[in-house]
Design a protein around this motif. Structure first.
Motif, PDB file in Angstrom:
ATOM      1  N   THR A 125       0.835  -1.211   0.000  1.00 33.27           N
ATOM      2  CA  THR A 125       0.000   0.000   0.000  1.00 33.27           C
ATOM      3  C   THR A 125       0.868   1.259   0.000  1.00 33.27           C
ATOM      4  N   CYS A 128       2.345   1.738  -3.504  1.00 33.03           N
ATOM      5  CA  CYS A 128       1.326   2.258  -4.436  1.00 33.03           C
ATOM      6  C   CYS A 128       1.115   3.756  -4.223  1.00 33.03           C
ATOM      7  N   LYS A 155      -3.463  -5.325  -8.494  1.00 37.78           N
ATOM      8  CA  LYS A 155      -4.733  -4.914  -7.859  1.00 37.78           C
ATOM      9  C   LYS A 155      -5.924  -5.241  -8.750  1.00 37.78           C
ATOM     10  N   ASP A 159      -8.749  -7.669  -7.437  1.00 37.91           N
ATOM     11  CA  ASP A 159     -10.081  -7.067  -7.281  1.00 37.91           C
ATOM     12  C   ASP A 159     -11.092  -7.615  -8.289  1.00 37.91           C
TER      13      ASP A 159
END
Length: 329
Positions: A125, A128, A155, A159
């Motif tokens: 995270t 990113c 991602k 996702d």
């Protein structure tokens, strides 16, 4: 899905960034394309000892610089390019964004991208977020943008977004790799990372898989006696990784033949540690499907690693090989 491990990338992270700290990206420095300098030197038939005679640059210092162990003052770089007969325009073309932070960032991104622990999730995270500033950048930040695209790809897959969005990210990375006539360390790490993501999530075969023969030749060409130990560690790990990808995407026979060729070059070129030899042997056992005792030999290899886990130091590399072996029986 396959096992999500890249031994070569993990070795690179352990070497360059053992604390797994996200590198700073606020300042983009420049460096000279060292691999291209070496290719030009070889093409022109200029001996390394010429540098020592002409500009007092020793052979050991040159190779340490070539392997990103040290930097050289600008006057040395200018003198080298003059000895190579390069024009001022050609000299300018050799300058690229500094790869040190880029390689640290790319290898760490790939290593934590599947986020099996809370710390890895937090690190991914952070990466990113740190890279987001490059999304709309018009400066020469392509290599940072490619790492951001890799993050977007991971991602998008996790996702469960549209296939078209996943393919868009893959195409952007593959377009860059297709234009790279000479694969740098950054390119090789990116190549392995993309292949592993696609293999792990069983995505269709495209450019990177179709050109695995070329990538195999590139890795084999990196097995040279003068390569520093640190570079050897990454290459050997990546050779094992590539053999696993070959077996998964194509067949075990192709993987076995590649690994036999690689091992022969390695033992003739480098002084290999007993642990590295064992890792190579484990990979060969794994791919040798024609061995009538194939399953038994794999079980013996697992038992040997398991016994060392109890009585001796047990490394994450052996954890990786254990996962590969266990996944095959």
């Amino acid at each position: 899905m396959g096992t999500m491990y890249l031994l070569g990338v993990k070795r690179l992270v352990n070497l360059l960034n053992p604390e797994r700290i996200v590198p700073q990206t606020s300042v983009i420095s420049v460096n000279i394309d060292r691999e291209q300098i070496e290719e030009i030197r070889k093409t022109k038939g200029i001996y390394v000892r010429t540098f020592e005679k002409k500009i007092n640059l020793s052979k050991s210092r040159y190779y340490r610089w070539l392997n990103y162990e040290i930097d050289l003052p600008m006057e040395y770089l200018v003198s080298i390019t003059k000895l190579l007969g390069l024009s001022s325009i050609e000299f300018k073309d050799l300058f690229v964004n500094s790869t040190d932070e880029l390689i640290q960032l790319l290898s760490l991104t790939i290593d934590v991208s599947f986020r099996t622990t809370e710390l890895e999730k937090e690190t991914f995270t952070t990466i990113c977020s740190e890279l987001e500033k490059f999304r709309a950048s018009k400066e020469d930040t392509q290599l940072y943008q490619l790492i951001l695209i890799f993050c977007d790809l991971v991602k998008s897959i996790q996702d469960k977004r549209e296939d078209s969005q996943v393919n868009y990210h893959i195409n952007r990375i593959e377009s860059y790799l297709a234009k790279s006539e000479y694969l740098t360390l950054y390119d090789m790490v990116l190549y392995l990372g993309l292949m592993k993501v696609k293999e792990y999530y069983r995505l269709p075969i495209t450019y990177v898989e179709e050109n695995m023969d070329s990538f195999c030749r590139t890795l084999l060409a990196k097995i040279k006696p003068n390569r520093l130990v640190e570079g050897r560690s990454f290459i050997l790990g990546s050779i094992i990784d590539l053999s696993m990808l070959l077996a998964s995407r194509f067949d075990s026979k192709t993987a076995f033949q590649f690994l036999v060729q690689a091992k022969e070059k390695i033992v003739h070129s480098w002084k290999v540690t007993s642990r590295d030899l064992e890792l190579l042997e484990c990979a060969l056992v794994l791919h040798d499907q024609h061995d009538q005792n194939h399953t038994q030999r794999i079980q013996e290899a697992v038992a040997n690693i398991h016994n060392r886990r109890i009585f001796e130091e047990y490394s994450d590399e052996e954890e990786i090989m254990m996962a590969f072996l266990m996944g095959s029986i």
